[in-house]
Structure formats: structure tokens, C-alpha cells
Design an enzyme around this catalytic site. Sequence first.
Site, PDB file in Angstrom:
ATOM      1  N   LYS A   1       5.011   3.602 -15.755  1.00 30.02           N
ATOM      2  CA  LYS A   1       4.664   2.879 -14.605  1.00 30.02           C
ATOM      3  C   LYS A   1       3.068   3.395 -14.309  1.00 30.02           C
ATOM      4  CE  LYS A   1       3.807   3.703 -10.915  1.00 30.02           C
ATOM      5  NZ  LYS A   1       2.517   4.270 -10.104  1.00 30.02           N
TER       6      LYS A   1
ATOM      7  N   GLU B   1      -4.311  -3.126 -11.336  1.00 30.13           N
ATOM      8  CA  GLU B   1      -4.310  -3.808  -9.812  1.00 30.13           C
ATOM      9  C   GLU B   1      -5.300  -4.796  -9.773  1.00 30.13           C
ATOM     10  OE1 GLU B   1      -2.450  -0.161  -7.274  1.00 30.13           O
ATOM     11  OE2 GLU B   1      -4.600  -0.509  -7.469  1.00 30.13           O
TER      12      GLU B   1
ATOM     13  N   THR C   1      -2.642   7.339 -13.417  1.00 30.87           N
ATOM     14  CA  THR C   1      -1.718   7.508 -12.479  1.00 30.87           C
ATOM     15  C   THR C   1      -0.442   7.064 -12.860  1.00 30.87           C
ATOM     16  OG1 THR C   1      -3.120   7.210 -10.502  1.00 30.87           O
ATOM     17  CG2 THR C   1      -0.489   7.122 -10.176  1.00 30.87           C
TER      18      THR C   1
ATOM     19  N   SER D   1      -0.010   1.303   4.906  1.00 28.75           N
ATOM     20  CA  SER D   1      -0.051   2.852   4.565  1.00 28.75           C
ATOM     21  C   SER D   1       0.836   3.198   5.372  1.00 28.75           C
ATOM     22  CB  SER D   1      -1.350   3.320   4.601  1.00 28.75           C
ATOM     23  OG  SER D   1      -1.603   3.498   6.089  1.00 28.75           O
TER      24      SER D   1
END
Lengths: 389, 389
Positions: free
Chosen positions: A171, A262, A182, A389
Site C-alpha cells: 500500500k 495521490e 510511505t 483529519s
Amino acid sequence: MSVTFAKGFRAAGVEAGISAVDGKKDLALVVNDGPLDAMAGVFTPNRFCAAPVQWTRGVVADGHAKAVILNSGGANACTGQAGYDQSAATAATVAELLGCTPDDVAVCSTGLIGELLPLDNVLAGAAAAHAALADTAQAGADAAHAIMTTDTKPKTVELEGNGYRIGGMVKGSGMIAPQLATMLCVITTDAVVTAGQMQAALAVGVDTSFNRIDVDGCMSTNDTVLLMASGASGVEPDPDEFNALVAQACATLARQIIGDGEGASHDVRITVAGATSEDAALACGRAVAASNLLKCAIAGNDPNWGRVVSSLGTVPETVAPYDPNRVTVDINGVRICDGGKPGRDRAEVDMTPREVHIDIDLNAGDAEATVWTDDLTHEYVHINADYES
Amino acid sequence: MSVTFAKGFRAAGVEAGISAVDGKKDLALVVNDGPLDAMAGVFTPNRFCAAPVQWTRGVVADGHAKAVILNSGGANACTGQAGYDQSAATAATVAELLGCTPDDVAVCSTGLIGELLPLDNVLAGAAAAHAALADTAQAGADAAHAIMTTDTKPKTVELEGNGYRIGGMVKGSGMIAPQLATMLCVITTDAVVTAGQMQAALAVGVDTSFNRIDVDGCMSTNDTVLLMASGASGVEPDPDEFNALVAQACATLARQIIGDGEGASHDVRITVAGATSEDAALACGRAVAASNLLKCAIAGNDPNWGRVVSSLGTVPETVAPYDPNRVTVDINGVRICDGGKPGRDRAEVDMTPREVHIDIDLNAGDAEATVWTDDLTHEYVHINADYES
């Protein structure tokens, strides 16, 4: 198929109520049924590395582990002793379910930094995942789904060696930059290999794949790549073939991360040739891959070679010796900069394909290196500015 | 007022037809009428430095110059010998108009990389600018306007020393990163100072200002900061005061660049204290300032300290020794990360002001440093992706 492609592995992916996204699978379990229980790992060099990274470094140290449990929905990073205790408790629960010891259970987490996990949900989820374990393609797919965060699709690999198999899942979508990205990655194999052999193969494989992609220049606190061997094929692989296949598995998964960066609308391959050393080529490639201006230009379908060379020019001569007046830049096959000056017309460059190739020749030596990045789009900003968030 | 605030200087800004923007002033001329003709300069370290940078380095080498001509609408970078010849021809034309030699005329250009300038327009513009030269506030303002590119406002400074004055103008909005930023800056003074004194003052002033701002991590090919002294005040300044005022002029102009960063909705001041050395503090500050993820979070009014510490964690221990478990992060005065763990609630942080203060304490020493950056917004991407090239 993912991690269950190799024999001797069962997996599961379940909804444990960790992620804020309703209905999303968020907990994966991968179990090695042997006969071997070898594990190797590579981790983020980030000094604020997360609790599960600290825990799993200890697990991998002896080259043996039975299972890995992975969650999305929370990174358990910057959470102090309480966070470490959560990773340990998670491992202990899985160990009890499997009848092994906690130090045979690796733990990986991904998600927001700075918050503890809902531990009750994690532990109940571990039991549910254990009950759901299977060696099926669907079980592997469920695990690959469960580790997704801003990923828009699962990322998996299946490779056939000579009598053995390699499977894997990863991922990663944002906070992606060398060293590592990440990402959480689990690669499985049924080859008969030692932990030392695996660690060496993984080090090389990661260095030429995950360490050469850069979505946004941001290094994560949670990066983990694990390689598990069950030995269930009974086949001792040719070492060179095994190393090559592990590297290929890493490269294939890394390429999928770039393909799902992204907000990305272009995947950008930057190859620097004619360097005096591979390190020099890599430094140049990374400098270009890190340019927000270039990445915006590519989002706008502009083959802006000025933003390529201005980034190239930031690499010190001590790192990468070359003469700016001998540098050429091809974008999608068109030599748009020739000898540090304008070459063919930028209008000749077709920027519509998803994949953009930037080929730089320093004309200073024989070494080369390739790095991958994404373009920088409105959608990237939207994902990272307007999220909840 | 800008560069004409100091006595002994005339300036002009005219529309020469270099910029693609219709009706925009795009050529500025600043002339030092003496009695002194001292000039000092600091330039981009980019290896693909532009033709005017190469030219002007030569001009400044002897510490003397009569004038500087600056254009927007084209960087004249990566243009080879033909580009250098354009800078030389421009200087020669100005020299003829002023009755000096070409090597007394500095040249600065800003705009797109990789294209030659429309030289006829530049030379005709030089004549028009020469005809328009004046020592008025309006003439200084016109010059400050003429060097703007994606800047939304002119940026100027006026400071009074003890019996002498310092004035200045700068342009810069994108492609702004240390070392230096994509910017052209001219600072004038009527103090009686030597070129050596000026060069020393400028080096320190630039290092603590322009070298500590970062809009987008991209280093330009054209950065130039020039300091010109006319001596027209007849006053020999106190050296410490002079150095401090030059540094203040640089800092004021640098702060205006951050305030006008491309697409920015927040100006972000990052102060790293408790470091073992200023270099260590600076390395940490720059790592945080370079985080796209943090910059997006700030655009979304999220005090995301996880993205602060994950950037901090990328700085090697050899560069900045500190213990992650002792680090604190305050955002707008709220200690949101305490000892590497969550501190006060993020909801307490008011992110609505334009200026955001991130105060990091490494608790490892007594040194500190401050850097400035902007947030990363949809508008930044729009400006740099959807522009007409």
C-alpha cells in the site's frame, strides 16, 4: 492472489472498525504455515519511526517470524510508550491465536500520525481475521484491500520462479519518497531460502525500486517491507534467479504505487544516463523528480525542459560532474534540449499519454539510473489539504 | 520609492514589448550617478545559470558598475552563446547611452527558461528607459513594477541610516528556494562604502534572508542580488549599523516574497530552537519547510504536527543530533506535540491568520534558526500547471 500466491501462506482482510471510512476493510493478517518461518525486513530510516516499526525491527532481528498483522486507519506513530505497548499487545493476541510467541509476530500500521489505535477494535479484529484465514486468492485480495489508505486500488504481484512462487502486496500513495516510501509491503515466497539470503535479496530489491520512487518528497514514519519464506515448494532456488525475482516483485509493486500516486495524472519516468557513476545519476534523477514546478508543468501537459535543467543544476559538481553545455533532455522521445540549449520544438512533444519519459544524457560517463515520480495536480492538493483529519 | 530612495540614483520602468502580458512594464534601468560607483553581487549557485548571470558576475568582479538593466518576460537561460551575446549587446547599448563601458553595466533577466529575448525590443526599450530616467519615487516604483512576473505586487524597501539611506526592490514569487530564490534584487545606498564592505554585508544579509525562504523548493537559474553605492550622502556609515541595515533590507524584501508566494494563503514561519548548532537548526527548518504534505495541510487550516515531525525525522542524526522523545512542536502558540507525543488538542490551534508560526524545540542545545515558507494551494498548481507557456 497477492500474498497467498506462494504456497504455505494464509491471509485475511477484515473490517475491524479502525478506519474512519465506514465499511472499509482495515485489518490484514498474513500467516506463514511453513515448514520454514524465515522473515527479512527493511524499514524507514525516519528518526520518528512508529511504534510498530520499532516492534517489528525486533521481531525480524533473529530472521524468524510466523505472521504479520497490518492495519490501516492509524499509524501509531509518535505515540510514545503507550503506542509501543499497543503494538506489543497486538502481537501477543495474534501469538495466542496462532500458538506462537509474540516475538514471532510482526506488526505494521498506516494512517494518521500522533494518535493511538482503538486497541479493543484491533484485538477483536485480530480474532476475526484469524477466523477468516484462508489460502485462497480471495483471502489474499482481502488482505491487499485492508491495508489501503488513500490508495484507489489494491497493489499486488505474482511471479513464478523455477519450481517456486513469489507473491506480494503493497500500500502507498502519498508521503512517498526515498528512502523508502510511505508504504507497507509484504512479499511471500514458498522457496527454500535462509533469512540471510532473503535480507540480501530484499536490500538490493528495495534499493532499486521503492528507494527510487518519489510521489511528494515526504518520508514516512511507518515504511516497512517484509519478505516471508514458507519453504512449502521444497525448492531451493537459483540464488541469482531468486534475487532477480525479489527485485522484480519490488519493482512491480513500486511501479503500482507511482501509478496510484495521490491525485496523479501522469506517471513520470526519469532516466539519467551518461553519468560518471550510478550515485551521480541517481542524485540528478532525484533532484529532477523533486521539482514541484516540473511536476505542475507535467500536470498541465507542458514539456517544460527549463524546469528539468534548473533542477539538474542544483546538484553540486562534487556529486555529479558534468558540463551543462553538453547536457541533452528528451521528453517522450523528442530532444527538446540539446547541449544545454533549446533543441526541437516543444510543440512536437505529445504529453497526452499517462506515462511521461524524461531521458537526460549528461554526456560525462557511462553510468545511469532511473527514478519514478508523479505529476503534481489540483487533486493532490485537494487530497492533502481538504481531507478530514 | 524603491531604489530611488537613496540619493544619487535614477531609475525607470518601461513597456518594451518583451513580456507576453499586454501593457505590462517589462524593462527597468537603475543608474548610479555617483560620486561612487561601487557594486557588490550575490548570484545563484545553479550550474545552469543564465547568460545575464554569467555576464553580471564579470561586471561585479572589479567592484565597480554604473548601472543595471533588468527585464521580465524572458530569463535568457539555457540559451548558449547567442544568449550571452544578447546580454553583452544589452550592456553595450546601455553603456553607449550612459557614456561608460559595457563592463560597467550589469544585466538581469527573469521569465521563461530556454528562449532568447526579442533583442530589438530590449535595445529599443533600453533607449526608452534611459529617456525616462528620474530620481523620483514614481521612477523607483515603475522599476519595481517592471521586474514583476507572477508577482501580484511590487516589493520594495526604504531604510534610514544615520545620515544615509538604503532603498531596494525585489521580484520573486515561484521557483523560490535556498540557495537564493528566483528573484532579482537591487539594493541602493548613498552611504560612502567600499565594494569589499558591501560584498561582506551582502553575503551575511543574503544568507540570513533570501537563503532562508522556500516557496516551492525550486532553485532558479537567474537569481541575482545587487548592492550599489553612490556615496551621494557623503556619510561613511558605522560598519555594524550598515551591515545590520543591509541585512534588514534583505530580510524585509525576502519576507515580501513569502507574502506574495505563488498561490499562497498562509505565510509560514518555522523556528527551530534547542539545536546543537545553527546549521543543525537550519537543516531541520529547511526539511520542514520543504514538506509538500505539511504545506497542503496548512492550506487546509490543519495544524498537522505529524507532518512536521515526519519531516524533522528525515534529517540525519549526524547533521542534527537530538532525541525524538524530547522534541516539542508549537503551532500558533499551542504545544501540540510534547516530547515526541501528542500534546494539547489540535482543535485549540487557530489556523485562520495568514501568518502561521511553527516553533520547534529540539531540546538538544542552544542554537536556533528561522526559515519561511508558504502553504501549497490549488492556486499554486493552477499557476504552474495551467499557465500559457
